[in-house]
Design a protein around this motif. Structure first.
Motif, PDB file in Angstrom:
ATOM      1  N   LEU A  84     -35.514-101.152  57.956  1.00  0.00           N
ATOM      2  CA  LEU A  84     -35.959-100.091  58.988  1.00  0.00           C
ATOM      3  C   LEU A  84     -36.197-100.805  60.506  1.00  0.00           C
ATOM      4  N   VAL A  85     -36.736-102.067  60.530  1.00  0.00           N
ATOM      5  CA  VAL A  85     -37.124-102.502  61.739  1.00  0.00           C
ATOM      6  C   VAL A  85     -35.643-102.776  62.535  1.00  0.00           C
ATOM      7  N   SER A  86     -34.537-103.241  61.736  1.00  0.00           N
ATOM      8  CA  SER A  86     -33.236-103.196  62.412  1.00  0.00           C
ATOM      9  C   SER A  86     -32.753-101.979  62.804  1.00  0.00           C
ATOM     10  N   ARG A  87     -33.022-100.906  62.084  1.00  0.00           N
ATOM     11  CA  ARG A  87     -32.438 -99.699  62.598  1.00  0.00           C
ATOM     12  C   ARG A  87     -33.212 -98.833  63.726  1.00  0.00           C
ATOM     13  N   ARG A  88     -34.392 -99.312  64.092  1.00  0.00           N
ATOM     14  CA  ARG A  88     -35.036 -99.138  65.100  1.00  0.00           C
ATOM     15  C   ARG A  88     -35.078-100.251  66.265  1.00  0.00           C
ATOM     16  N   TYR A  89     -34.462-101.175  66.166  1.00  0.00           N
ATOM     17  CA  TYR A  89     -34.474-102.292  67.127  1.00  0.00           C
ATOM     18  C   TYR A  89     -33.812-101.858  68.417  1.00  0.00           C
ATOM     19  N   GLU A  90     -34.436-102.179  69.477  1.00  0.00           N
ATOM     20  CA  GLU A  90     -34.080-101.659  70.907  1.00  0.00           C
ATOM     21  C   GLU A  90     -33.538-100.309  71.021  1.00  0.00           C
ATOM     22  N   LYS A  91     -34.161 -99.312  70.025  1.00  0.00           N
ATOM     23  CA  LYS A  91     -33.935 -97.950  70.170  1.00  0.00           C
ATOM     24  C   LYS A  91     -35.150 -97.101  70.264  1.00  0.00           C
ATOM     25  N   ASN A  92     -36.005 -97.585  69.287  1.00  0.00           N
ATOM     26  CA  ASN A  92     -37.414 -96.706  69.300  1.00  0.00           C
ATOM     27  C   ASN A  92     -38.555 -97.794  69.067  1.00  0.00           C
ATOM     28  N   SER A  93     -39.700 -97.518  69.359  1.00  0.00           N
ATOM     29  CA  SER A  93     -40.940 -98.494  69.330  1.00  0.00           C
ATOM     30  C   SER A  93     -41.568 -98.576  67.815  1.00  0.00           C
ATOM     31  N   ILE A  94     -42.138 -99.689  67.678  1.00  0.00           N
ATOM     32  CA  ILE A  94     -42.958 -99.923  66.069  1.00  0.00           C
ATOM     33  C   ILE A  94     -44.339-100.282  66.512  1.00  0.00           C
ATOM     34  N   ILE A  95     -45.325 -99.833  65.922  1.00  0.00           N
ATOM     35  CA  ILE A  95     -46.683-100.551  66.176  1.00  0.00           C
ATOM     36  C   ILE A  95     -47.075-100.934  64.492  1.00  0.00           C
ATOM     37  N   ILE A  96     -47.574-102.065  64.765  1.00  0.00           N
ATOM     38  CA  ILE A  96     -47.730-102.516  63.233  1.00  0.00           C
ATOM     39  C   ILE A  96     -49.244-102.993  63.156  1.00  0.00           C
ATOM     40  N   THR A  97     -49.951-102.559  62.418  1.00  0.00           N
ATOM     41  CA  THR A  97     -51.506-103.358  62.323  1.00  0.00           C
ATOM     42  C   THR A  97     -51.400-103.960  60.961  1.00  0.00           C
ATOM     43  N   THR A  98     -51.984-105.447  61.206  1.00  0.00           N
ATOM     44  CA  THR A  98     -52.037-106.183  60.135  1.00  0.00           C
ATOM     45  C   THR A  98     -53.361-107.250  60.308  1.00  0.00           C
ATOM     46  N   ASN A  99     -53.454-107.769  59.092  1.00  0.00           N
ATOM     47  CA  ASN A  99     -54.685-108.594  58.790  1.00  0.00           C
ATOM     48  C   ASN A  99     -54.074-109.875  58.826  1.00  0.00           C
ATOM     49  N   ARG A 100     -52.866-110.150  58.854  1.00  0.00           N
ATOM     50  CA  ARG A 100     -52.135-111.472  58.351  1.00  0.00           C
ATOM     51  C   ARG A 100     -51.310-112.149  59.434  1.00  0.00           C
ATOM     52  N   PRO A 101     -51.738-113.195  60.073  1.00  0.00           N
ATOM     53  CA  PRO A 101     -50.726-113.812  61.123  1.00  0.00           C
ATOM     54  C   PRO A 101     -49.456-113.944  60.398  1.00  0.00           C
ATOM     55  N   PHE A 102     -48.359-114.300  61.393  1.00  0.00           N
ATOM     56  CA  PHE A 102     -47.128-114.089  61.096  1.00  0.00           C
ATOM     57  C   PHE A 102     -46.811-115.668  59.864  1.00  0.00           C
ATOM     58  N   SER A 103     -47.599-116.580  60.163  1.00  0.00           N
ATOM     59  CA  SER A 103     -47.495-117.533  59.425  1.00  0.00           C
ATOM     60  C   SER A 103     -47.709-117.319  57.947  1.00  0.00           C
ATOM     61  N   GLU A 104     -48.418-116.417  57.588  1.00  0.00           N
ATOM     62  CA  GLU A 104     -48.751-115.964  56.095  1.00  0.00           C
ATOM     63  C   GLU A 104     -48.032-114.735  55.576  1.00  0.00           C
ATOM     64  N   TRP A 105     -46.898-114.358  56.384  1.00  0.00           N
ATOM     65  CA  TRP A 105     -45.960-112.994  55.825  1.00  0.00           C
ATOM     66  C   TRP A 105     -45.331-113.384  54.904  1.00  0.00           C
ATOM     67  N   GLY A 106     -45.062-114.877  54.663  1.00  0.00           N
ATOM     68  CA  GLY A 106     -44.404-115.227  53.370  1.00  0.00           C
ATOM     69  C   GLY A 106     -45.212-114.966  52.444  1.00  0.00           C
ATOM     70  N   GLU A 107     -46.549-114.871  52.317  1.00  0.00           N
ATOM     71  CA  GLU A 107     -47.230-114.249  50.991  1.00  0.00           C
ATOM     72  C   GLU A 107     -47.447-112.996  50.861  1.00  0.00           C
ATOM     73  N   VAL A 108     -47.324-112.122  52.077  1.00  0.00           N
ATOM     74  CA  VAL A 108     -47.104-110.714  51.902  1.00  0.00           C
ATOM     75  C   VAL A 108     -45.617-110.413  51.120  1.00  0.00           C
ATOM     76  N   PHE A 109     -44.543-111.383  51.504  1.00  0.00           N
ATOM     77  CA  PHE A 109     -43.445-110.841  50.907  1.00  0.00           C
ATOM     78  C   PHE A 109     -42.879-112.194  50.251  1.00  0.00           C
ATOM     79  N   PRO A 110     -43.477-112.810  49.104  1.00  0.00           N
ATOM     80  CA  PRO A 110     -43.190-113.782  48.562  1.00  0.00           C
ATOM     81  C   PRO A 110     -41.638-114.056  48.185  1.00  0.00           C
ATOM     82  N   SER A 111     -41.009-114.876  48.295  1.00  0.00           N
ATOM     83  CA  SER A 111     -39.582-115.118  47.890  1.00  0.00           C
ATOM     84  C   SER A 111     -38.447-114.265  48.734  1.00  0.00           C
TER      85      SER A 111
END
Length: 259
Positions: A180-207
């Motif tokens: 989804l992010v790739s399809r919108r990349y440099e075409k349309n904007s995304i706002i994401i709200t998150t409680n996790r720093p990017f260093s912890e996104w591996g825990e949000v999407f493990p493996s």
């Protein structure tokens, strides 16, 4: 180029409104005084209906306006940067925004206000919870239906994905978000709200192997705003509880009069 005459301007407005019947009989009515007023009414009505439709399709929901945001509550919050986002300059540039902070600091409130301003400005927008959008994509049982869902989430000029990081997701969900992010990349904007720093996104999407690529693509031409502080909702709940306790402890007017 010579400036257009008032009649030429009215003809162009009628064409923009697709008033083909009026245009077909233009020579018969071109000298009528009511034409200008009719065009104004039609333009105003279509603008109103377009706004109502875009607001309905955006699913922004109820929210407090930014005038009620307590800027003194967060321990760290870039007010100038947030106000700049309200100008929507990032949307024509297909820029992204990441609002990072713990629960209750105002990320969703800010995101809803930006989405609302985008709709008012004439953009299409869609506000959706992260779990909802990922579950909807993952539940499609055919390639055709999946592509239809991708089209739905790719089309709006602004897509707000709320509360990413509160749950963990499988590799399948990570791949869908990356797509989804790739399809919108440099075409349309995304706002994401998150409680996790990017260093912890591996825990949000493990493996998930695509996490690094997902973050890289999301952050290219993006603004990351961190909001630090305790939960404002907890503060409001505490204030309501204190008010109720104060009312229970204070004697009523009737009791005072009897005493």
């Amino acid at each position: 180029m010579a400036p257009k005459t008032p009649e030429q301007q009215m003809i162009e407005r009628a064409k923009a409104l697709r008033l083909h019947g009026i245009l077909a009989h233009w020579e018969e009515i071109e000298d009528k005084e009511w034409i200008e007023q009719m065009l104004c009414w039609e333009e105003q009505e279509r603008t109103r209906r377009s706004l109502e439709r875009r607001l309905s399709e955006a699913h922004i929901g109820r929210f407090k306006p930014m005038s009620e945001f307590d800027w003194s509550w967060p321990t760290s919050c870039d007010r100038g940067a947030i106000n700049a986002l309200m100008s929507l300059e990032f949307i024509p540039e297909a820029g992204n925004v990441v609002l990072l902070g713990s629960n209750g600091v105002g990320k969703t409130m800010i995101a809803r206000n930006i989405a609302y301003q985008a709709v008012i400005a004439g953009y299409t927008a869609l506000f959706v919870n992260a779990s909802t959008i990922l579950a909807e994509l993952a539940s499609q049982d055919s390639e055709r239906l999946l592509q239809q869902r991708f089209n739905r989430f790719t089309r709006p000029r602004l897509l707000v994905i709320d509360e990413l990081g509160y749950l963990s997701y499988s590799t399948r969900y990570a791949d869908l978000l990356f797509e989804l992010v790739s399809r919108r990349y440099e075409k349309n904007s995304i706002i994401i709200t998150t409680n996790r720093p990017f260093s912890e996104w591996g825990e949000v999407f493990p493996s998930a192997a695509c996490v690094v690529s997902l973050i890289d693509r999301l952050l290219h031409n993006a603004e990351v705003l961190a909001i630090d502080g305790e939960s404002y909702r907890y503060k409001e709940a505490q204030e309501r509880r204190n008010t109720r306790e104060a009312k229970r402890k204070s004697p009523s007017k009737k009791a005072k009069a009897e005493s």
